[in-house]
Design a protein around this motif. Sequence first.
Motif, PDB file in Angstrom:
ATOM      1  N   ILE A 127       0.860  -1.177   0.000  1.00 22.45           N
ATOM      2  CA  ILE A 127       0.000   0.000   0.000  1.00 22.45           C
ATOM      3  C   ILE A 127       0.898   1.230   0.000  1.00 22.45           C
ATOM      4  CG2 ILE A 127      -1.675   1.327   1.341  1.00 22.45           C
ATOM      5  CD1 ILE A 127      -2.702  -1.370   2.441  1.00 22.45           C
ATOM      6  N   LYS A 128       0.673   2.133  -0.942  1.00 23.12           N
ATOM      7  CA  LYS A 128       1.507   3.331  -1.054  1.00 23.12           C
ATOM      8  C   LYS A 128       0.855   4.510  -0.334  1.00 23.12           C
ATOM      9  CE  LYS A 128       3.777   4.125  -4.812  1.00 23.12           C
ATOM     10  NZ  LYS A 128       4.160   4.455  -6.209  1.00 23.12           N
ATOM     11  N   LEU A 129       1.668   5.364   0.245  1.00 22.94           N
ATOM     12  CA  LEU A 129       1.134   6.549   0.907  1.00 22.94           C
ATOM     13  C   LEU A 129       0.464   7.483  -0.086  1.00 22.94           C
ATOM     14  CD1 LEU A 129       3.960   7.376   3.479  1.00 22.94           C
ATOM     15  CD2 LEU A 129       1.792   6.214   3.878  1.00 22.94           C
ATOM     16  N   SER A 130       0.925   7.443  -1.335  1.00 25.04           N
ATOM     17  CA  SER A 130       0.286   8.285  -2.355  1.00 25.04           C
ATOM     18  C   SER A 130      -1.157   7.853  -2.611  1.00 25.04           C
ATOM     19  CB  SER A 130       1.090   8.244  -3.656  1.00 25.04           C
ATOM     20  OG  SER A 130       1.273   6.919  -4.100  1.00 25.04           O
ATOM     21  N   ASP A 131      -1.492   6.590  -2.267  1.00 30.10           N
ATOM     22  CA  ASP A 131      -2.877   6.127  -2.408  1.00 30.10           C
ATOM     23  C   ASP A 131      -3.823   6.927  -1.515  1.00 30.10           C
ATOM     24  OD1 ASP A 131      -1.876   4.176  -4.091  1.00 30.10           O
ATOM     25  OD2 ASP A 131      -1.946   2.579  -2.597  1.00 30.10           O
ATOM     26  N   PHE A 132      -3.256   7.490  -0.436  1.00 30.12           N
ATOM     27  CA  PHE A 132      -4.063   8.264   0.511  1.00 30.12           C
ATOM     28  C   PHE A 132      -3.895   9.764   0.295  1.00 30.12           C
ATOM     29  CE2 PHE A 132      -2.674   4.334   2.704  1.00 30.12           C
ATOM     30  CZ  PHE A 132      -3.904   3.718   2.815  1.00 30.12           C
ATOM     31  N   GLY A 133      -3.211  10.133  -0.775  1.00 32.95           N
ATOM     32  CA  GLY A 133      -3.034  11.552  -1.064  1.00 32.95           C
ATOM     33  C   GLY A 133      -2.049  12.251  -0.149  1.00 32.95           C
ATOM     34  N   VAL A 134      -1.112  11.515   0.443  1.00 28.19           N
ATOM     35  CA  VAL A 134      -0.118  12.139   1.323  1.00 28.19           C
ATOM     36  C   VAL A 134       0.793  13.037   0.490  1.00 28.19           C
ATOM     37  CG1 VAL A 134       1.805  11.719   2.889  1.00 28.19           C
ATOM     38  CG2 VAL A 134      -0.200  10.225   2.951  1.00 28.19           C
ATOM     39  N   GLN A 135       0.924  14.265   0.912  1.00 26.35           N
ATOM     40  CA  GLN A 135       1.680  15.264   0.161  1.00 26.35           C
ATOM     41  C   GLN A 135       3.148  14.847   0.012  1.00 26.35           C
ATOM     42  OE1 GLN A 135       1.899  19.058   2.114  1.00 26.35           O
ATOM     43  NE2 GLN A 135       2.821  20.104   0.365  1.00 26.35           N
ATOM     44  N   THR A 229       2.312  12.821   7.451  1.00 31.66           N
ATOM     45  CA  THR A 229       1.270  13.543   6.715  1.00 31.66           C
ATOM     46  C   THR A 229       1.821  14.259   5.487  1.00 31.66           C
ATOM     47  OG1 THR A 229       1.579  15.441   8.172  1.00 31.66           O
ATOM     48  CG2 THR A 229      -0.179  13.882   8.736  1.00 31.66           C
ATOM     49  N   LYS A 245       1.957  14.149  11.868  1.00 32.34           N
ATOM     50  CA  LYS A 245       0.672  14.741  12.240  1.00 32.34           C
ATOM     51  C   LYS A 245       0.761  15.518  13.541  1.00 32.34           C
ATOM     52  CE  LYS A 245      -4.221  13.519  12.704  1.00 32.34           C
ATOM     53  NZ  LYS A 245      -5.208  12.404  12.684  1.00 32.34           N
ATOM     54  N   ARG A 262      -2.077  -5.139  -0.054  1.00 35.57           N
ATOM     55  CA  ARG A 262      -3.410  -5.508  -0.526  1.00 35.57           C
ATOM     56  C   ARG A 262      -3.274  -6.608  -1.573  1.00 35.57           C
ATOM     57  NH1 ARG A 262      -3.444  -0.045  -2.632  1.00 35.57           N
ATOM     58  NH2 ARG A 262      -4.986   0.459  -1.037  1.00 35.57           N
TER      59      ARG A 262
END
Length: 434
Positions: A127-135, A229, A245, A262
């Motif tokens: 799972i990539k952090l970019s999948d969650f829109g992390v800047q 974040t 955060k 996943r």
Amino acid sequence: MAATFYKYIILGGGVAAGYAAREFASLGVLPGELAIISKEAVAPYERPALSKAYLFPEGAARLPGFHTCVGSGGERLLPDWYAEKGVELILSTEIVKVDLAEKTLASSFGGIFKYGTLIIATGATFIKLSDFGVQGADAKGIYYLREIDDADSLVEAIRAKPGGKAVIVGGGYIGLELAADLIINKLDVTMVYPEPWCMPRLFTSEIAAFYEGYYQNKGVKIVKGTVATGFESDASGNVNLVKLKDGRELPADIVVVGVGARPLVSLFKGQVEEEKGGIKVDAFFQTSVPGVYAVGDVATFPMKIFNDKRRVEHVDHARKSAIQAVQHIKATEKGTSVAEYDYLPFFYSRSFDLSWQFYGDNVGDSVVFGQTDPSVPKAKFGAYWIKDDKIVGAFLENGSPEENKAIAKVARVQPPVTSKEALLASGLEFASKI
């Protein structure tokens, strides 16, 4: 373009593929009947080596040393082995479309493959952090680890940043094993995870306290209860700062992310029954589509010992489920049968001079026994989990092969427990008597 036909196709080139191929060969397969299609460029290998030994500064694991099936003490299946057995290795080939009704697979190159029987062994991906829109999560210098190419990139980064600052995002398997690797490489390591302790899916707070203390004694800094974040980069696009955060900022030359995986099941959506995030299978790993099996990380299967259905992401299950599926395929052809899959969940890890094993389920009340002081050399301790007055899970750090077999037997037998105090007092001795 004409389709190429194989009697059996294994889709995926990971651990399960190697063990399935070996089982096919042992039970009898004719040259040209079996193909493995993998998007990776190398023959199947033991994936755990990537986080356990591949990154070592000295004596690092390298292929061909950890091709399957050495992980379970078997023969190492080099590319020549597949050729000798008449097994087609179709590497560097990504399948982009699957039609289970027509029994066809289409590759990104336009190739078409047809099969008689398909084994889905596509595994999972990170799972990539970019999948969650992390800047800033797509910056250079942010790494994930799943395949050998990922490991090679991380090795290059470590060599390019001697003594640099590394931030590991995640406190699970990957986070703990890579933190050890990076400290051994003499980097300045900080772990960040949102949970109150590491490995919360398995460890109790008491067990976790031992490993956190041990890692801190080795120089790993731990930041709990917060998440990354955002990331900042330098003028060249290389990450240089991790924003948390809670407002803290961590300088970083290397970031390694391990926040979960996943299953790779999107190719089969709408074509096969799914359950609990995976492909639903029976006790022989047959899916709802005749002639199609699913094994390893992607399969949600009946967990006989606990009378429920689960999806398990672990190398031990990948090996055993692949073998079970092939045995059923060959038995069906002969008009015979095999026993239903009766899996005892097993997890393990090795880092520094630590080595733990866990069997069963970590539900109910826990009893921790032994030496849990992380400053004690070669500390040995364990835990039992008790539900409905019987042991359902067992854990042991620094156990001998005989002791690990003993706790596995406890988890399998599920003996009754009348007193937690007595169990605490007897500890490992209890397991040896089962």
